[in-house]
Structure formats: C-alpha cells, structure tokens
Scaffold this active site. Structure first.
Site, PDB file in Angstrom:
ATOM      1  N   LYS A 261       0.819  -1.209   0.000  1.00 25.50           N
ATOM      2  CA  LYS A 261       0.000   0.000   0.000  1.00 25.50           C
ATOM      3  C   LYS A 261       0.853   1.259   0.000  1.00 25.50           C
ATOM      4  CE  LYS A 261      -1.455  -0.960   4.685  1.00 25.50           C
ATOM      5  NZ  LYS A 261      -1.701  -2.248   5.197  1.00 25.50           N
ATOM      6  N   ARG A 262       2.147   1.083   0.224  1.00 23.92           N
ATOM      7  CA  ARG A 262       3.019   2.257   0.190  1.00 23.92           C
ATOM      8  C   ARG A 262       3.475   2.615  -1.225  1.00 23.92           C
ATOM      9  NH1 ARG A 262       3.550  -0.234   4.655  1.00 23.92           N
ATOM     10  NH2 ARG A 262       4.895  -1.823   3.755  1.00 23.92           N
TER      11      ARG A 262
END
Ligand code: GLU
Length: 520
Positions: A261-262
């Site tokens: 998700k980064r």
C-alpha cells in the site's frame, strides 16, 4: 466432476479495507460466475475476532458495490445478498464447525493436541536452530492413548484440534491457472483446525463452508496455493468432492516486487471513489491486472468483460500495477462522456470551487466549462482547482502567468487595447448573468474544421479572427500576444483554447481582468 450449478464465492476477512488485490479476486469470481450462468456468493470470514471490524465490513461491501460487483447470496446490502446457504458470516456458523470437527475426530483424521503454546514455540526454535528443512508441529500428540489424553485433560490443558496430515504423500493437484502441480505433503505439518475456545481457523472453516455452500470453483490469490493442498485433503477426509481451484498471481509494483500500500498510486478501493476516479475505469483497470480482453482493446464494459472472461486466460506471471495506466484509463472514460454526463459526474466535486448559484442555475454554462477540461483531467477531483479561475473576481497570477506578463515589453499596453477591442465585440455576457443562449448555441471545446455554430453572440472562431486582425493592427505578433492575455484572463499558462476562454468568461469578466492586469 463438479456439482452441476456453478457456485463461486469471494470470502474476505473484514480486517481492513478492500484493496486492489481483493477487488480483483472478487471480480474474477464474479465474472466467472456470471459467465457460467452460476451463483456468486459473498462470505464473510470473520473468525479473527481481534482484527475483524464492522467498519471494515462496510468498507468492503461499499467498495464492491462501487466498482459494480453484485452478489446473489451473502450479507444483505444495497439490493444484494440473502440466500438459502447461510449464515454467510463464519462467526454465526460455529456449531457447524464443531460438528464437522467431531466427525473428523471420530474418523481419526483429526486429533486433540494438548501442547502448550510455549512447547510449540520451543519446538520451532529448536527446528530453526538445527536449520531443519521442516518447520512446524512435531506431531507430539498425534498418537496419544485414551489414558494419556485423559491425563492431559485432567491437568486443565485446553486442547486444539489438529488435522492429521497423511505422511509423505505426493499429490498431483490441478489448478485452472497454474496447470498440474506436484506437492509433497511432507512439507506440511498437522495444522490446527479449531482452537480451544471453539473458534475454527481459516483452512478448516473455509472447507466446511465451501462444502455447505456447494462451491464449485475457488478463485483466490496465489498466497493460498499451499492452503489449497491442506484443504483438498480435508475435503477428502470429509468424503466430499473438491471444488476446482484457480490461484491468481500476485500484483507487483513497478519494480516487480509484491505490491504494497506504500507504492505510489496504490489506494484502497473507496479512496479511489473519494478522489473521483470513475468506477467503470477502476473496474476496467482492475480486470486487466492479470487478464487481457483482446489483443487490440483495453477499454471494455462490465458486460463485455463477463462475455469474454475465461479463468484459464488469466496469466501465470504477476501483473504489474501501473498508476499511469490507471490514470490513462480514467481519462479514456471521462473523455467518452457527453458534456451533460460529465457535469453530472463531476457535480459532487465542483462545489469546492463553484458557487451554489452557478451549480443550481447555470448548468449550460458549466457543461461548456467542464467539457473544456474533459481532455485535461484524469480524475474528477481535479476539476475544482482547474476551473477555480472562472469564479475569481480577478484571478491570482501564478509564477508562469507572471513571467508571461513580464516577458514582452508593451504587453500591458496590449492588454488595455485588447480590453477596448473586446468591449466592442458582441461577446456573451459574464456569469452570473444568464448566458444560456450562448452556451446552448456553442458546444465547447471548439474543434478545428467543425461547422460554425449559429449564435447571436461572437463565437470562439469569430473572436479568434477578430483577435488576429486586432494584433495585426497594433503590430503585435499573435504568437507573443496570446501568452499575456491568457495570463491575465486565467492566472495561469495552461487551459482550454484561448478563445474558448474568452467565450466562457464573457465580456464583463474579460474586460475587467485585462484592465486589472494592465494596471498591475
Ligand atoms: N479469508 C481469506 C482471505 O481473505 C479467503 C481465502 C479464500 O478465498 O479461500 O484471504
């Protein structure tokens, strides 16, 4: 041989938001169910009580509906769900799991394990220290006698129920995406099916549910491939037919590593909604993460996807997430809308910079405004900032605009003379006056070679011609003249065609802005 009616399921754990990977798994199950004329079930795997929340559940349900996925059976939400094979929440099915566990204990496929967590940890540490190729439970309680079990129970130890894995068996498993794969069960330990508190673990609850819900095809992420082996043995132990399995490859980032998700551009599905990504574009993009529609087309509808979808055509290699392509896809959809559709879709975002009065009463004008930006935005949330200049009394000049004003000596004199020139032209009136006659007659953006519209006001083409004649009269180079004019009118150096800008702003606003910049 499988059960006759295809039944597929998406089985999320409500422990966090719906991410791209989960949405893709749901979509491939849904598309396969729809293409086979089968049933699509949504099952909530909420046995991780510490991490499952109702908030996550709501986010998952909303996320699925937002991208256009509906389910026939499962939680009731937004017209979806219900069904005769429920409950569809695992925590509401505990008695059924215990019943299946009893059956396995009785047949010898499962056994009670009294080992303490400390002992199990100690075994694992020792295996690691010895660099053992096998990491897992050592089978300590596998063959306890009835007396040993009674003695252990008498100490108050609460048993786990473990599945008895067959010793070193080579299994040939068929996967609809990966093909035939050989796995040796010696790599897998006797795993826990039910914890002492009676709550089942994933592999066990999943199989009991897949049996009870008559699931025929299981499509899920590749990380579950080895679970699939454990699950197939469990189906066998329960005397049941296994579903067909398809394990879809990981989604990778631009560098080819597992997507996190980064990574840039990665958001949960509802965040895409909140930032104004068109849901059909997000759906379309997600569908392409591992599957191709046809060699020469990337843009397709949900129905077209369903008609073309075959699980065997999902690629074996990881699919790369490409935020630029997602933006491109959004732009493709936005460009295809009519101005009217675009205004309706953009409306929830416009309120950030568009006055209420304009939204309520100046729809024709706003249609022309948004139409000028359809080629220039990828997501709807870009609209308010892009069109804010129209509503300023006099727009603040950004750095590029200031440069363009300062570049040519005499630019300010041009602006003042151009204000006089526009004063003499029959331009449409400026908002908030009613300018609907002009906006109804002229559909923006102006296109080259399009027939000249019939309009009682000067059209962009006529403003263009008048401006060219004017620059010749005052001896300014047209190519130089347009930059300070755009700066004065819009406060920036980008945007729609300059004469569309003049048309949209109308007479009073153009004259005011040109004079303000000339005086500044
Ligand atoms: N609850 C599991 C997950 O979210 C489901 C896996 C499966 O489809 O069997 O990963």
């Amino acid at each position: 041989m499988i059960h006759s009616t295809p039944r597929l399921r998406f089985a999320p754990s409500p422990t966090g938001p719906l991410h791209l990977g989960g949405a893709r798994t749901a979509m491939y199950n849904w598309a396969l169910a729809r293409s086979l004329g089968g049933t699509f079930v949504l099952r909530i795997e909420d046995t991780d009580r510490a991490r499952s929340t109702d908030e996550s559940l709501q986010i998952i349900l909303q996320g699925l509906r937002w991208i256009g996925i509906d389910w026939d059976e499962g939680p009731k939400f937004d017209g979806c769900g219900g069904g005769d094979f429920g409950p569809y929440f695992q925590m509401q099915r505990l008695p059924r799991y215990l019943q299946a566990a009893e059956q396995l204990l009785a047949s010898g496929h499962a056994y009670l394990c009294f080992c303490s967590p400390e002992r199990i940890e100690g075994v694992r540490d020792a295996q690691k220290a010895a660099k053992s190729s096998f990491l897992g439970y050592d089978g300590h309680c596998r063959d306890l006698t009835a007396e040993q079990r009674a003695a252990a129970a008498a100490t108050g130890a609460q048993p786990n129920i473990r599945f008895r894995m067959p010793a070193a068996r080579v299994m040939n498993v068929h996967d609809l995406i990966r093909g035939d794969v050989e796995v040796n069960t010696k790599e897998l330990d006797d795993w826990v099916m039910v914890r002492p508190d009676g709550v089942p673990l994933y592999n066990f609850a999943c199989v009991v549910d897949d049996i009870d819900m008559k699931i025929t095809h299981v499509v899920r992420g590749e990380e579950h491939f080895l679970n699939g082996i454990k699950q197939q043995l469990l189906f066998e132990a329960l005397g049941e037919q296994c579903p067909l399995y398809a394990h879809i490859p990981l989604i990778l980032n631009a560098k080819g590593a597992k997507l996190s998700k980064r990574d840039p551009g990665v958001m949960s599905v509802l965040e895409y909604r909140d930032q104004g990504y068109p849901p059909e574009a997000v759906f379309n993009y997600i569908a392409l993460l591992g599957w191709g529609f046809s060699g020469d087309r990337d843009v397709f509808t949900r129905d077209e996807m369903v008609a073309a979808f075959q699980i065997g055509n999902v690629g074996k290699a990881g699919a790369k997430f490409d935020a630029d392509k997602l933006h491109w896809m959004c732009g493709e959809y936005i460009r295809r809308w009519s101005a009217e559709q675009c205004l309706e879709r953009a409306r929830p975002w416009l309120a950030k910079s568009v006055p209420e009065q304009a939204l309520a009463q100046h729809g024709t004008w706003l249609q022309n405004v948004v139409a000028c930006y359809q080629e220039r935005v990828a997501v709807l949330s870009e609209f308010p900032a892009k069109i804010a200049w129209l509503f300023a009394d006099v727009p603040a000049l950004d750095e590029a605009a200031q440069k363009n004003l300062a570049k040519h000596e005499g630019a300010k004199a041009w602006l003042s003379a151009y204000a006089d020139e526009l004063q003499g032209l029959n331009l449409p009136p400026s908002y908030p006056a009613d300018r609907s006659a002009a906006d109804r007659a002229v559909a923006l953006p102006s296109k080259k070679d399009a027939p000249e519209p019939v309009c009682e006001f000067a059209t962009p083409a006529q403003i263009d011609a008048a401006t060219r004649a004017f620059t010749e009269r005052i001896g300014a180079k047209f190519g130089h003249f347009v930059h300070p004019v755009r700066a004065a009118l819009t406060g920036t150096d980008k945007g729609p065609g300059l004469f569309d800008v003049v048309f949209l702003l109308g007479k009073e606003a153009c004259v005011k802005r040109l004079r303000a910049a000339a005086a500044g």
